[in-house]
Design an enzyme around this catalytic site. Structure first.
Site, short mmCIF file in Angstrom:
data_model
loop_
_atom_site.label_atom_id
_atom_site.label_comp_id
_atom_site.label_asym_id
_atom_site.label_seq_id
_atom_site.Cartn_x
_atom_site.Cartn_y
_atom_site.Cartn_z
N LYS A 1 -1.55 11.55 -10.28
CA LYS A 1 -2.81 11.33 -9.94
C LYS A 1 -2.67 11.40 -8.12
CE LYS A 1 -3.96 7.67 -13.02
NZ LYS A 1 -4.10 6.02 -12.99
N ARG B 1 -2.70 5.47 -20.93
CA ARG B 1 -2.25 5.47 -19.27
C ARG B 1 -2.40 4.15 -18.51
NH1 ARG B 1 -1.20 10.44 -15.09
NH2 ARG B 1 -0.63 9.12 -13.41
N ASN C 1 -1.77 0.20 -15.21
CA ASN C 1 -2.18 -0.56 -14.33
C ASN C 1 -2.13 -2.01 -14.23
OD1 ASN C 1 -3.10 1.85 -12.66
ND2 ASN C 1 -4.80 2.07 -13.94
N GLU D 1 -5.54 9.64 -18.55
CA GLU D 1 -5.92 8.30 -18.82
C GLU D 1 -6.97 8.18 -19.53
OE1 GLU D 1 -5.03 5.92 -15.58
OE2 GLU D 1 -6.42 4.73 -16.14
N ARG E 1 -8.02 26.37 -3.89
CA ARG E 1 -8.26 25.87 -5.53
C ARG E 1 -6.84 25.80 -6.26
NH1 ARG E 1 -12.06 30.30 -5.13
NH2 ARG E 1 -13.96 29.36 -4.47
N HIS F 1 -3.10 -4.49 -11.82
CA HIS F 1 -3.69 -3.83 -10.58
C HIS F 1 -5.28 -4.20 -10.69
CE1 HIS F 1 -0.04 -1.46 -10.87
NE2 HIS F 1 -0.52 -0.54 -9.88
N HIS G 1 -5.86 -4.91 -7.01
CA HIS G 1 -6.83 -4.05 -6.13
C HIS G 1 -7.93 -5.24 -5.43
CE1 HIS G 1 -6.02 -0.10 -8.17
NE2 HIS G 1 -5.29 -0.24 -7.22
N HIS H 1 0.54 -2.93 -1.38
CA HIS H 1 -0.04 -2.85 -2.73
C HIS H 1 0.86 -3.50 -3.73
CE1 HIS H 1 -1.63 -0.55 -6.04
NE2 HIS H 1 -0.42 -0.39 -6.34
N LYS I 1 7.48 5.95 -17.53
CA LYS I 1 6.32 6.24 -16.78
C LYS I 1 5.95 7.83 -17.54
CE LYS I 1 3.04 7.21 -13.31
NZ LYS I 1 2.63 6.82 -12.16
P1 NAD Z 1 3.45 3.91 2.25
O1 NAD Z 1 3.28 5.54 1.77
O2 NAD Z 1 2.44 3.55 3.15
O3 NAD Z 1 4.67 3.75 2.60
C1 NAD Z 1 5.09 2.39 3.05
C2 NAD Z 1 5.74 2.63 4.63
O4 NAD Z 1 6.98 2.95 4.71
C3 NAD Z 1 4.87 3.43 5.60
O5 NAD Z 1 4.97 2.74 6.83
C4 NAD Z 1 5.97 4.63 5.41
O6 NAD Z 1 5.72 5.27 6.66
C5 NAD Z 1 7.25 3.94 5.57
N1 NAD Z 1 8.57 4.61 4.89
C6 NAD Z 1 8.36 5.69 3.84
N2 NAD Z 1 9.67 6.10 3.65
C7 NAD Z 1 10.39 5.31 4.43
C8 NAD Z 1 11.78 5.30 4.50
N3 NAD Z 1 12.64 5.79 3.68
N4 NAD Z 1 12.23 4.66 5.44
C9 NAD Z 1 11.57 3.81 6.24
N5 NAD Z 1 10.06 3.66 6.20
C10 NAD Z 1 9.71 4.66 5.23
O7 NAD Z 1 3.19 3.07 1.00
P2 NAD Z 1 3.78 3.24 -0.73
O8 NAD Z 1 4.09 1.83 -1.12
O9 NAD Z 1 4.78 4.17 -0.82
O10 NAD Z 1 2.65 3.65 -1.42
C11 NAD Z 1 1.32 3.03 -1.35
C12 NAD Z 1 0.34 4.18 -1.88
O11 NAD Z 1 0.52 4.64 -3.14
C13 NAD Z 1 -1.06 3.31 -1.95
O12 NAD Z 1 -1.89 4.32 -1.28
C14 NAD Z 1 -1.19 3.84 -3.37
O13 NAD Z 1 -2.72 3.73 -3.74
C15 NAD Z 1 -0.29 4.70 -3.89
N6 NAD Z 1 -0.26 4.89 -5.14
C16 NAD Z 1 -0.39 5.85 -6.08
C17 NAD Z 1 -0.06 6.08 -7.37
C18 NAD Z 1 0.00 7.48 -8.14
O14 NAD Z 1 0.01 7.14 -9.39
N7 NAD Z 1 -0.76 8.31 -7.37
C19 NAD Z 1 0.74 4.96 -7.97
C20 NAD Z 1 0.94 3.71 -7.21
C21 NAD Z 1 0.38 3.81 -5.83
N1 GLY Z 2 0.09 4.21 -11.44
C1 GLY Z 2 -0.68 4.36 -12.49
C2 GLY Z 2 -0.67 5.65 -13.00
O1 GLY Z 2 -0.07 6.53 -12.56
O2 GLY Z 2 -1.43 5.79 -14.07
#
Ligand code: NAD
Ligand code: GLY
Length: 369
Positions: A150, A248, A252, A244, A128, A255, A259, A272, A234
Site C-alpha cells: 500500500k 485484508r 485495519n 483488499e 509508469r 483503525h 483514524h 498513528h 501480514k
Molecule cells: P514516520 O514515518 O513519521 O516516522 C516516525 C518518526 O520517526 C519520524 O520523525 C521519523 O523521521 C523518525 N524516525 C524514523 N526512523 C528513525 C530511526 N531509526 N531513528 C530515529 N528516528 C527515526 O511514522 P511511522 O509511524 O513509521 O509511519 C506512519 C505512517 O505510515 C503513516 O503515514 C501511516 O499512514 C503509514 N502507514 C502505512 C501503512 C501501509 O500499509 N502502507 C500501514 C500503516 C501505516
Molecule cells: N496496514 C493495513 C494494510 O496494509 O492493509
C-alpha cells in the site's frame, strides 16, 4: 549506528506470484552488500529518506549499495506526516528527472511509514513504474507499512486517500536502526504488533504479554521474534487478498476509530499507533457489546497497551464528530461504516453495527473532555 556484524535472523517470503518478495530481518544489514544481492542491478539508484533519518542511516545504506549501482543519489525530504503530500512527492520526481534517472532506476525507501508510503507511490508512477525496495527504520514500518504494497499520500480531506497498490522488490528490516527510535515512536509501533494477536494469533498475544518488558527494553531476540511473527501474519493475509477485496481489511483492526482520533485531534497530535491502540480498545468493546467476546478480553488488551506505554482510553471528540469522521473511512460503503470486529479470540471480521451500539461504545469508552 552500532557496528553490528551483519547477520540475517529471519526471512519471511511474501507469495504473490511474479511479484513475490522476501522480507529480510537482521542486524548490520544496510552496509552489507550481500543484503542487496538479487535487487535489479540498475546503473542508477535513488535513496529517498528524510532529514532525521538521513544523517543516521543514509551513509551505511549508500555504502552497501555501492557495488550494485554505478551511482546512488540521495533525496532528503522534510520529516513529518504533514509533508506526506503532492508537494513533497514532487521533490522526489524533481530529483529523479534532474538526474536523468531512467526507467530501470531503483528507489530505496529509507525511513518510517511516511517515507515508505511516499517512495512507493513515487516508484509506482515515475515513468509508469520503477522498482523499489523498502528499508523501514521504525518499528511500525518494519511490522506493517513496508509490507504489502500500500503506497500513497494524504489529501487535505482525508488520510492516505491518493495512492496505489505497488509491491516492493524486497523489504529489509535492520533491527539496529530501532536503537535510535524515540520511545514514543517505539511504543506506537508496538500497537501495530499487538494488533496481530486479537485478529490472528492468540499464542502471539500471550507471548507479547510474557515479553513486553523485553520488547520495551529492545532486546534483540524479542525484537526479532516480534518483527518476524508480525511480518509472517501480514504476509499471509496479503498473499490471500492483496488488494483488499475482503480479508485484508482485518489488518485495519482499530483503525476506523483510530483514524477518527487522528483526524479529530488534528494530524500530528497523537501518533498513528497511539490512535490505533485506543481504536482497538473501542473496536474490541464493540465486539463485546455485539456478544462476540467477553469483558475480560477487553481488559486484557487494555493492560497490554498500558504496559507498552500506550494510551488505552480514547479522547472525547463528541459522538457525532466520531461518526462523521468514521464515514470518511475507506471501508465505509454508501455512508455505512464498516468495523473490524473480533468475532472470536484470534479471528476478525468486517461488519456494520447498529448505530445505537456504536454510540454507546464511544460514549462509555472515551475520556470526558
Ligand atoms: P514516520 O514515518 O513519521 O516516522 C516516525 C518518526 O520517526 C519520524 O520523525 C521519523 O523521521 C523518525 N524516525 C524514523 N526512523 C528513525 C530511526 N531509526 N531513528 C530515529 N528516528 C527515526 O511514522 P511511522 O509511524 O513509521 O509511519 C506512519 C505512517 O505510515 C503513516 O503515514 C501511516 O499512514 C503509514 N502507514 C502505512 C501503512 C501501509 O500499509 N502502507 C500501514 C500503516 C501505516
Ligand atoms: N496496514 C493495513 C494494510 O496494509 O492493509
Amino acid at each position: 549506528m552500532p557496528a553490528a556484524h551483519p547477520s540475517r535472523l529471519h526471512q519471511v517470503d511474501i507469495e504473490l506470484a511474479d511479484r513475490s518478495y522476501p522480507i529480510v530481518i537482521g542486524h548490520g544489514l544496510l552496509r552489507d552488500a550481500a543484503t542487496w544481492a538479487g535487487v535489479p542491478a540498475a546503473a542508477q539508484a535513488m535513496v529517498v529518506t528524510n532529514a532525521t533519518v538521513a544523517p543516521l542511516y543514509a551513509g551505511p545504506l549508500v555504502q552497501g549499495l555501492r557495488t550494485l549501482h554505478r551511482s546512488v543519489h540521495v533525496v532528503t525530504l522534510p520529516d513529518g506526516e504533514e509533508h506526506k503530500n503532492w508537494q513533497t512527492l514532487n521533490l522526489i520526481f524533481d530529483e529523479l528527472l534532474r538526474n536523468a534517472c531512467d526507467r530501470q532506476t531503483v528507489l530505496y525507501a529509507l525511513g518510517g511509514g511516511v517515507v515508505g508510503d511516499m517512495t512507493g507511490f513515487a516508484a509506482a508512477s515515475y515513468m509508469r513504474g520503477v522498482p523499489f525496495v523498502q528499508v523501514p527504520t521504525t518499528l511500525l514500518a518494519q511490522v506493517d507499512s513496508s509490507v504489502g504494497g500500500k503506497t500513497g499520500i494524504n489529501h487535505p480531506l482525508g488520510k492516505n486517500m491518493i495512492g496505489a497498490f505497488y509491491q516492493p522488490r524486497r523489504v529489509v528490516c535492520d533491527l539496529d536502526t530501532l536503537a535510535t527510535l524515540p520511545q514514543r515512536e517505539f511504543s506506537a509501533g508496538l500497537a501495530e504488533v499487538i494488533k496481530y494477536g486479537p485478529i490472528a494469533d492468540m499464542e502471539f498475544l500471550a507471548w507479547l504479554e510474557g515479553n513486553i518488558e523485553r520488547l520495551m527494553a529492545r532486546e534483540t531476540s524479542a525484537l526479532a521474534h516480534a518483527v518476524g511473527r508480525s511480518c509472517e501474519i501480514k504476509a499471509g493475509v496479503v498473499a490471500r487478498d492483496e488488494r483488499e477485496g475482503g480479508l485484508r481489511a482485518i489488518l485495519n483492526f482499530g483503525h476506523t476509530f483510530g483514524h477518527a482520533i487522528e483526524a479529530g485531534l488534528g494530524y500530528g497530535q497523537w501518533l498513528h499507533g497511539e490512535a490505533v491502540g485506543c481504536g482497538m480498545v473501542l473496536a474490541l468493546d464493540l465486539s463485546r457489546r455485539l456478544g462476540l467476546v467477553d469483558g475480560a478480553f477487553v481488559e486484557r488488551l487494555v493492560r497490554l497497551l498500558e504496559r507498552a506505554g500506550l494510551p488505552a482510553v480514547a479522547p472525547s471528540l463528541g459522538v457525532d464528530r466520531y461518526l462523521e469522521l468514521m464515514r470518511v473511512d475507506k471501508k465505509a460503503q454508501g455512508g455505512e461504516i464498516n468495523f473490524v470486529v473480533i468475532d472470536k479470540p484470534g479471528s476478525a471480521a468486517v461488519r456494520t453495527a447498529p448505530q445505537a451500539v456504536v454510540r454507546e461504545v464511544i460514549e462509555r469508552g472515551c475520556r470526558p473532555a
